[in-house]
Design a protein around this motif. Structure first.
Motif, PDB file in Angstrom:
ATOM      1  N   LEU A  69      -7.363   0.166  -9.578  1.00  0.00           N
ATOM      2  CA  LEU A  69      -7.072   0.989  -9.465  1.00  0.00           C
ATOM      3  C   LEU A  69      -7.900   1.565  -8.457  1.00  0.00           C
ATOM      4  N   GLU A  91       0.395  -1.184   0.139  1.00  0.00           N
ATOM      5  CA  GLU A  91      -0.102   0.045   0.153  1.00  0.00           C
ATOM      6  C   GLU A  91       0.802   1.366   0.131  1.00  0.00           C
ATOM      7  N   ARG A 140      -7.587  -1.217  -5.420  1.00  0.00           N
ATOM      8  CA  ARG A 140      -6.793  -1.516  -4.913  1.00  0.00           C
ATOM      9  C   ARG A 140      -6.526   0.386  -3.678  1.00  0.00           C
ATOM     10  N   GLU A 186       4.098   5.823  -5.502  1.00  0.00           N
ATOM     11  CA  GLU A 186       4.126   6.139  -7.533  1.00  0.00           C
ATOM     12  C   GLU A 186       2.969   6.601  -7.527  1.00  0.00           C
ATOM     13  N   LEU A 222       2.728   1.994  -3.517  1.00  0.00           N
ATOM     14  CA  LEU A 222       1.234   2.121  -4.299  1.00  0.00           C
ATOM     15  C   LEU A 222       1.066   3.710  -4.183  1.00  0.00           C
TER      16      LEU A 222
END
Length: 128
Positions: A56, A20, A59, A26, A23
């Motif tokens: 996405l 996480e 996520r 980024e 992610l």
């Protein structure tokens, strides 16, 4: 700060796992790259990350993140930094944040901080 979400960072308890946190890092980088182009949309960022929009979204949901709030938080952080440095004109700051009109940037900044960008810059300049 009026209207701003909680701050998310890689060290935040909001990010429960390394995946996480990666992610989030980024995602922040890709959003910051896309802001000046006006392309900080969920579908555009998903494509830059090589995900489908739905992937996405899943996520982000799994990491308890909201895409639009993250974009707004990053815009606010970048705006504050530029206003504190005092080097760029307000119109240029707005364009770098992906706003097509200076008035849209001004309204957003007022919503985030309770002050206009110019008032904020002046307050920071005098150290108040």
């Amino acid at each position: 700060m009026a209207g701003m979400p909680e701050t998310w960072s890689r060290e935040s308890p909001v990010c429960a796992s390394r995946a996480e946190a990666d992610l989030l890092g980024e995602l922040q980088r890709r959003i910051l790259e896309a802001l000046p182009e006006g392309g900080a949309t969920l579908d555009a960022i998903a494509a830059r990350l090589g995900f489908s929009e739905r992937t996405l979204q899943r996520r982000l949901q799994g990491a308890r993140l909201n895409f639009q709030q993250l974009v707004e938080q990053l815009r606010f952080e970048v705006a504050r930094r530029h206003l504190q440095q005092g080097e760029l004109p307000l119109t240029e700051i707005g364009y770098q944040l992906g706003y097509s009109e200076p008035s849209a940037f001004s309204r957003a900044f007022r919503r985030w901080s309770g002050a206009s960008p110019l008032a904020y810059r002046r307050r920071v300049a005098i150290g108040a």
